[in-house]
Scaffold this motif. Sequence first.
Motif, PDB file in Angstrom:
ATOM      1  N   ARG A 173     -23.131  76.644 -32.063  1.00  0.00           N
ATOM      2  CA  ARG A 173     -22.520  77.898 -31.614  1.00  0.00           C
ATOM      3  C   ARG A 173     -23.547  78.941 -31.197  1.00  0.00           C
ATOM      4  NH1 ARG A 173     -19.811  80.747 -35.562  1.00  0.00           N
ATOM      5  NH2 ARG A 173     -18.716  81.876 -33.944  1.00  0.00           N
ATOM      6  N   MET A 174     -24.789  78.798 -31.653  1.00  0.00           N
ATOM      7  CA  MET A 174     -25.846  79.777 -31.398  1.00  0.00           C
ATOM      8  C   MET A 174     -25.483  81.152 -31.961  1.00  0.00           C
ATOM      9  SD  MET A 174     -28.248  78.285 -29.708  1.00  0.00           S
ATOM     10  CE  MET A 174     -28.689  77.148 -28.423  1.00  0.00           C
ATOM     11  N   LYS A 175     -24.738  81.169 -33.054  1.00  0.00           N
ATOM     12  CA  LYS A 175     -24.360  82.402 -33.738  1.00  0.00           C
ATOM     13  C   LYS A 175     -24.570  82.208 -35.225  1.00  0.00           C
ATOM     14  CE  LYS A 175     -20.660  84.164 -30.800  1.00  0.00           C
ATOM     15  NZ  LYS A 175     -19.232  84.527 -30.810  1.00  0.00           N
ATOM     16  N   ARG A 176     -24.807  83.334 -35.888  1.00  0.00           N
ATOM     17  CA  ARG A 176     -24.970  83.283 -37.340  1.00  0.00           C
ATOM     18  C   ARG A 176     -23.960  84.251 -37.953  1.00  0.00           C
ATOM     19  NH1 ARG A 176     -30.659  83.797 -40.575  1.00  0.00           N
ATOM     20  NH2 ARG A 176     -29.781  83.216 -42.571  1.00  0.00           N
ATOM     21  N   ASP A 177     -22.769  83.733 -38.279  1.00  0.00           N
ATOM     22  CA  ASP A 177     -21.733  84.569 -38.850  1.00  0.00           C
ATOM     23  C   ASP A 177     -20.938  83.790 -39.898  1.00  0.00           C
ATOM     24  OD1 ASP A 177     -20.372  82.850 -37.201  1.00  0.00           O
ATOM     25  OD2 ASP A 177     -19.473  84.384 -35.942  1.00  0.00           O
ATOM     26  N   PHE A 178     -19.861  84.374 -40.379  1.00  0.00           N
ATOM     27  CA  PHE A 178     -19.106  83.767 -41.468  1.00  0.00           C
ATOM     28  C   PHE A 178     -18.346  82.511 -41.048  1.00  0.00           C
ATOM     29  CE2 PHE A 178     -15.926  86.309 -39.407  1.00  0.00           C
ATOM     30  CZ  PHE A 178     -14.731  85.640 -39.612  1.00  0.00           C
ATOM     31  N   VAL A 179     -18.152  82.304 -39.763  1.00  0.00           N
ATOM     32  CA  VAL A 179     -17.419  81.122 -39.291  1.00  0.00           C
ATOM     33  C   VAL A 179     -18.189  79.846 -39.638  1.00  0.00           C
ATOM     34  CG1 VAL A 179     -16.501  79.951 -37.249  1.00  0.00           C
ATOM     35  CG2 VAL A 179     -16.276  82.426 -37.474  1.00  0.00           C
ATOM     36  N   ASN A 180     -19.502  79.881 -39.521  1.00  0.00           N
ATOM     37  CA  ASN A 180     -20.316  78.704 -39.846  1.00  0.00           C
ATOM     38  C   ASN A 180     -20.091  78.272 -41.291  1.00  0.00           C
ATOM     39  OD1 ASN A 180     -21.368  79.123 -37.286  1.00  0.00           O
ATOM     40  ND2 ASN A 180     -23.192  80.134 -38.040  1.00  0.00           N
ATOM     41  N   GLY A 181     -20.121  79.225 -42.201  1.00  0.00           N
ATOM     42  CA  GLY A 181     -19.901  78.920 -43.610  1.00  0.00           C
ATOM     43  C   GLY A 181     -18.487  78.450 -43.879  1.00  0.00           C
ATOM     44  N   ALA A 182     -17.520  79.021 -43.166  1.00  0.00           N
ATOM     45  CA  ALA A 182     -16.123  78.613 -43.356  1.00  0.00           C
ATOM     46  C   ALA A 182     -15.921  77.162 -42.922  1.00  0.00           C
ATOM     47  CB  ALA A 182     -15.196  79.535 -42.578  1.00  0.00           C
ATOM     48  N   VAL A 183     -16.508  76.804 -41.801  1.00  0.00           N
ATOM     49  CA  VAL A 183     -16.396  75.407 -41.337  1.00  0.00           C
ATOM     50  C   VAL A 183     -17.115  74.471 -42.307  1.00  0.00           C
ATOM     51  CG1 VAL A 183     -17.022  73.800 -39.477  1.00  0.00           C
ATOM     52  CG2 VAL A 183     -16.106  76.054 -38.923  1.00  0.00           C
ATOM     53  N   GLY A 184     -18.312  74.865 -42.744  1.00  0.00           N
ATOM     54  CA  GLY A 184     -19.052  74.056 -43.716  1.00  0.00           C
ATOM     55  C   GLY A 184     -18.286  73.903 -45.016  1.00  0.00           C
ATOM     56  N   GLY A 185     -17.690  74.989 -45.491  1.00  0.00           N
ATOM     57  CA  GLY A 185     -16.907  74.932 -46.723  1.00  0.00           C
ATOM     58  C   GLY A 185     -15.687  74.045 -46.586  1.00  0.00           C
ATOM     59  N   PHE A 186     -14.999  74.150 -45.444  1.00  0.00           N
ATOM     60  CA  PHE A 186     -13.815  73.318 -45.253  1.00  0.00           C
ATOM     61  C   PHE A 186     -14.175  71.839 -45.201  1.00  0.00           C
ATOM     62  CE2 PHE A 186     -10.618  71.043 -42.851  1.00  0.00           C
ATOM     63  CZ  PHE A 186      -9.480  71.415 -43.534  1.00  0.00           C
ATOM     64  N   VAL A 187     -15.224  71.516 -44.458  1.00  0.00           N
ATOM     65  CA  VAL A 187     -15.626  70.106 -44.343  1.00  0.00           C
ATOM     66  C   VAL A 187     -16.101  69.566 -45.691  1.00  0.00           C
ATOM     67  CG1 VAL A 187     -17.284  68.527 -43.266  1.00  0.00           C
ATOM     68  CG2 VAL A 187     -16.136  70.252 -41.888  1.00  0.00           C
ATOM     69  N   ALA A 188     -16.881  70.356 -46.424  1.00  0.00           N
ATOM     70  CA  ALA A 188     -17.373  69.911 -47.730  1.00  0.00           C
ATOM     71  C   ALA A 188     -16.218  69.698 -48.701  1.00  0.00           C
ATOM     72  CB  ALA A 188     -18.364  70.925 -48.304  1.00  0.00           C
ATOM     73  N   GLY A 189     -15.295  70.648 -48.753  1.00  0.00           N
ATOM     74  CA  GLY A 189     -14.160  70.510 -49.657  1.00  0.00           C
ATOM     75  C   GLY A 189     -13.246  69.362 -49.274  1.00  0.00           C
ATOM     76  N   ALA A 190     -12.982  69.248 -47.975  1.00  0.00           N
ATOM     77  CA  ALA A 190     -12.063  68.205 -47.522  1.00  0.00           C
ATOM     78  C   ALA A 190     -12.647  66.809 -47.698  1.00  0.00           C
ATOM     79  CB  ALA A 190     -11.700  68.446 -46.057  1.00  0.00           C
ATOM     80  N   THR A 191     -13.936  66.648 -47.415  1.00  0.00           N
ATOM     81  CA  THR A 191     -14.506  65.302 -47.513  1.00  0.00           C
ATOM     82  C   THR A 191     -14.803  64.911 -48.952  1.00  0.00           C
ATOM     83  OG1 THR A 191     -16.716  66.174 -47.073  1.00  0.00           O
ATOM     84  CG2 THR A 191     -15.499  65.289 -45.201  1.00  0.00           C
ATOM     85  N   VAL A 192     -15.560  65.729 -49.656  1.00  0.00           N
ATOM     86  CA  VAL A 192     -16.003  65.346 -50.998  1.00  0.00           C
ATOM     87  C   VAL A 192     -14.853  65.399 -51.998  1.00  0.00           C
ATOM     88  CG1 VAL A 192     -17.573  65.885 -52.880  1.00  0.00           C
ATOM     89  CG2 VAL A 192     -18.361  66.063 -50.530  1.00  0.00           C
TER      90      VAL A 192
END
Length: 158
Positions: free
Chosen positions: A87-106
Amino acid sequence: MDPSELRYLEDNDTPTMKTIKGATSGLAAGTIWGTVVATWYDVPRVERNVALPGLVRTLKVMGYYGLTFAAIGGVYIGVEQMVQKYRMKRDFVNGAVGGFVAGATVLGFKGKSISTALSAGAALAVTSSLIDFGGQTTRIDVGKEYYPYKTEKRPSTS
């Protein structure tokens, strides 16, 4: 090469290094939490002459929680870094996507259901977004650069 120049060769802010640090931190935190859980619930009291079964069960609980937290930390940071790079951005969306993927997969994999995966992913995404959006941080950059060594040369004794 001058020893003062070696610090420029150390690159601790690469996405790979951040992912490794996230997984390692998760492993440490999960192992500590597994110890707490083992002392509260899962492990029977150690008897005087039969200590090994209790120790083995404690180590299994510690390993279970340690590996789970390590996987969550590694997947979270890894996905967050990939999304940030894409995305070339550093905001809360990156963490939200990371959190969703981590929670959903693991956690979804451990729960073995789609509803568990979606709810765990949503919970971690909301938590990460609230922390990022609220500006919570553990370090504040004040612009100072600290050296772990002295920069002046020692006087010669000869």
